[in-house]
Design an enzyme around this catalytic site. Structure first.
Site, short mmCIF file in Angstrom:
data_model
loop_
_atom_site.label_atom_id
_atom_site.label_comp_id
_atom_site.label_asym_id
_atom_site.label_seq_id
_atom_site.Cartn_x
_atom_site.Cartn_y
_atom_site.Cartn_z
N GLU A 36 23.32 40.82 26.85
CA GLU A 36 24.74 40.45 26.94
C GLU A 36 25.39 40.60 25.55
O GLU A 36 24.88 40.10 24.57
CB GLU A 36 24.87 39.01 27.44
CG GLU A 36 26.24 38.39 27.32
CD GLU A 36 27.35 39.15 28.06
OE1 GLU A 36 27.19 39.41 29.26
OE2 GLU A 36 28.37 39.49 27.41
N GLY A 42 30.00 35.64 31.58
CA GLY A 42 30.88 36.81 31.72
C GLY A 42 32.35 36.44 31.86
O GLY A 42 32.82 35.41 31.37
N CYS A 44 33.89 35.53 34.56
CA CYS A 44 34.06 34.35 35.41
C CYS A 44 34.13 33.08 34.57
O CYS A 44 35.06 32.30 34.68
CB CYS A 44 32.90 34.30 36.40
SG CYS A 44 32.80 32.77 37.31
N GLY A 117 24.32 46.97 25.10
CA GLY A 117 23.30 47.89 25.61
C GLY A 117 23.87 49.23 26.02
O GLY A 117 24.97 49.32 26.56
N GLY A 183 52.53 42.43 39.36
CA GLY A 183 51.39 42.45 40.28
C GLY A 183 51.22 41.10 40.96
O GLY A 183 50.91 40.11 40.30
N GLY A 185 48.96 40.22 43.19
CA GLY A 185 47.63 40.08 43.76
C GLY A 185 47.13 38.67 43.47
O GLY A 185 47.91 37.78 43.10
N GLU A 206 56.21 42.92 42.52
CA GLU A 206 55.14 43.57 43.31
C GLU A 206 55.67 44.88 43.89
O GLU A 206 56.77 44.94 44.41
CB GLU A 206 54.69 42.61 44.43
CG GLU A 206 53.79 43.20 45.49
CD GLU A 206 52.53 43.84 44.94
OE1 GLU A 206 51.81 43.18 44.18
OE2 GLU A 206 52.27 45.02 45.28
N HIS A 458 38.00 11.71 60.86
CA HIS A 458 39.44 11.39 60.83
C HIS A 458 39.68 10.30 59.80
O HIS A 458 38.91 9.34 59.76
CB HIS A 458 39.89 10.92 62.21
CG HIS A 458 41.32 10.49 62.22
ND1 HIS A 458 42.36 11.39 62.19
CD2 HIS A 458 41.90 9.25 62.22
CE1 HIS A 458 43.51 10.75 62.20
NE2 HIS A 458 43.26 9.45 62.21
#
Ligand code: FAD
Length: 479
Positions: A36, A42, A44, A117, A183, A185, A206, A458
């Site tokens: 890494e 990463g 996320c 890498g 955008g 999205g 958009e 409930h």
């Protein structure tokens, strides 16, 4: 007798796809190295799911404070955002998760190697170490999990000053008064919600005719979100394309050109949107450049993604790919990356299991939240399936009134003959949590009748599914 040596398996990239693959491969007895160049978790953990949801939690809390009067509370001071305190909280949440991942890697004897890498040829990886040195690793199986990065717009190249990617916005030390988001999205809608709650004047642009113009997002729930965003004073320009931009000393002028299409009553003539900043959310590009894939005979697709078969093996024997590096041909989501990581590790070590994408939950952390799993109504009809559709409003559920959050609805798309559930969609309070039941129901192949017969506590928001299923089964109670 010769003992078989453990398979040498290298994983490139330690996001949710890569670290999950590394742990699973180690569980299966491989000798694993995880490479890494930045930080575990990463996009996320460091720039995506986790930091944005820390921001969203602050936005939700602000909104709760604003609504306190309606809940029978007298709150005298106004809530104000403290970006520094928020950044500290975000760093702490990320640190706890990162420490957890490192602990898991150690427990599984995964070697974690920090560095960049590249793959000079089959069986080798050259790692550029942070101290300037290099190390070459030998591998027998390779899992590519290098993720993705924000895509640029030629008319609006990121400068970090006025034109931002999602990474820039998460690192802001001062909030802009106004912001244009290009955008609508998932990422664009999430930032619109967060920044609007923080008091930023948000304009959402958009190119297509609706918010979240993804096939899997049902048009009805997207329409509800659009209505709720407009109620919150988020300006929305659908069917508009950015044709230019001018950065001045104090702000940015974004030129919007109308495109033909329906859905935007104000869509005639070129518009100029002026704001302190622009956030570009037009998709993500797979991180493949410079890895050396060409030399391995792995070609990338039109979107830069790595094609792979159902087992996640690329065109090169023994080389697998997982997560965002596969490109937009598959869902670019953290839970998908993790699942692919587990599957690829198993397949790399002898299994032959296909990755299934029929029950992938998609969540948009907007306000209200939106979530779905399975086919949208349009997808079901496009497949020629006899389709029945049932919608129930959250205002039919007691818990929504208790929470003071009655906006939104749930929708079940089912096979018209027999009632097998094809898709479940909702927009409303806690949609991100409620979709879990939809995933279980869809995966189990339930019919609307069977879902209706599941008892729901409930008062809970989950009763929305029971109401929708009862209605779909022809025996509506409150819906
Ligand atoms: P990544 O997480 O991108 O990890 C790839 C890793 O590889 C990185 O750490 C990178 O540094 C490393 N790397 C790349 N090249 C090399 C190299 N040559 N050498 C060494 N290391 C390398 N998804 C959700 O499911 N839920 C959400 O709520 C959500 N919110 C999001 C919000 C935002 C703002 C963004 C941008 C994304 C969000 N996502 C969300 C998407 C999610 O973050 C990604 O789908 C997920 O991170 C992909 O995981 P991955 O392992 O494939 O790649």
């Amino acid at each position: 007798m010769e003992t078989p040596h453990p398979v040498k398996l290298t994983v490139l990239g330690a996001g949710p796809g890569g670290y999950a693959a590394a742990i699973r491969a180690a569980q299966l007895g491989a000798e694993v190295t995880l490479v890494e160049r930045e930080r575990v978790g990463g996009t996320c953990l460091n720039w995506g799911c986790v930091p944005t949801k820390v921001f969203k939690a602050a936005a939700d809390t602000m909104e709760q404070v604003r609504r306190a009067g309606r809940m029978g509370l007298a709150v005298t001071a106004a809530a104000a955002i403290d970006l520094q305190a928020l950044a500290t909280r975000q760093a702490e949440v990320v640190r706890i998760q990162a420490d957890g991942i490192h602990r898991l890697l150690r427990q599984h004897h995964v070697r974690y190697l920090k560095g960049e890498g590249t793959i000079p040829h089959w069986g080798a990886m050259r790692v550029q170490l942070p101290d300037g040195g290099t190390e070459t690793l030998a591998w027998e199986r390779l899992i590519l999990a290098t993720g993705s990065r924000p895509a640029n717009l030629p008319a609006l190249p990121f400068d970090g000053r006025r034109i931002w990617s999602s990474n820039h916005v998460l690192a802001l030390t001062r909030l802009p008064r106004s912001l244009v988001i290009i955008g609508a999205g998932v990422i664009g809608c999430e930032f619109a919600r967060i920044l609007n709650a923080f008091g930023v004047q948000v304009t959402l642009v958009e190119m297509l005719s609706r918010l979240l113009p993804l096939p899997a997002v049902d048009a009805d729930v997207s329409k509800v979100l659009q209505r709720e965003m407009r109620k919150r004073d988020i300006a929305i320009h659908l069917n508009h394309r950015v044709s230019g931009c001018r950065v001045t000393a104090d702000d940015v002028e974004v030129l919007l050109e109308p495109l033909s299409g329906e859905g935007d009553p104000s869509g005639r003539g070129t518009k100029i949107c002026r704001a302190e900043g622009v956030l570009v959310c037009v998709g993500r590009i797979a991180n493949t450049a410079g890895l050396g894939l060409e030399g391995l005979g792995i070609a990338t697709d039109a979107h830069g993604g790595v094609p792979a078969d159902a087992r996640l093996q690329t065109g090169a024997e023994g080389i697998f790919a997982v997560g965002d590096v596969l490109g937009p041909a598959r869902p670019m989501l953290a839970h998908v990356a993790t699942h692919e990581g587990l599957r690829a590790a198993e397949n790399a070590l002898g299994a032959s299991r296909a990755m299934a994408y029929n029950a992938v939950p998609l969540v948009v952390y907007s306000c209200p939240e939106l979530a779905g799993v399975g086919l949208s109504e349009a997808q079901a009809r496009a497949r020629g399936l006899p389709t029945s559709v049932t919608r129930v409003l959250f205002r039919n559920v007691a818990k929504a009134h208790i929470l003071g959050a009655i906006e939104g609805e749930a929708k079940i798309v089912a096979h018209a003959e027999g009632g097998r559930i094809l898709g479940l969609h909702l927009v409303g309070p806690e949609a991100a949590e409620l979709i879990a039941e939809g995933v279980a129901g869809l995966q189990a192949g339930l019919t609307v009748d069977e879902l209706a017969d599941h008892l729901h506590a409930h008062p809970t928001l989950s009763e929305i599914w029971q109401e929708a299923a009862l209605k779909a089964a022809g025996r509506p109670l409150h819906g």
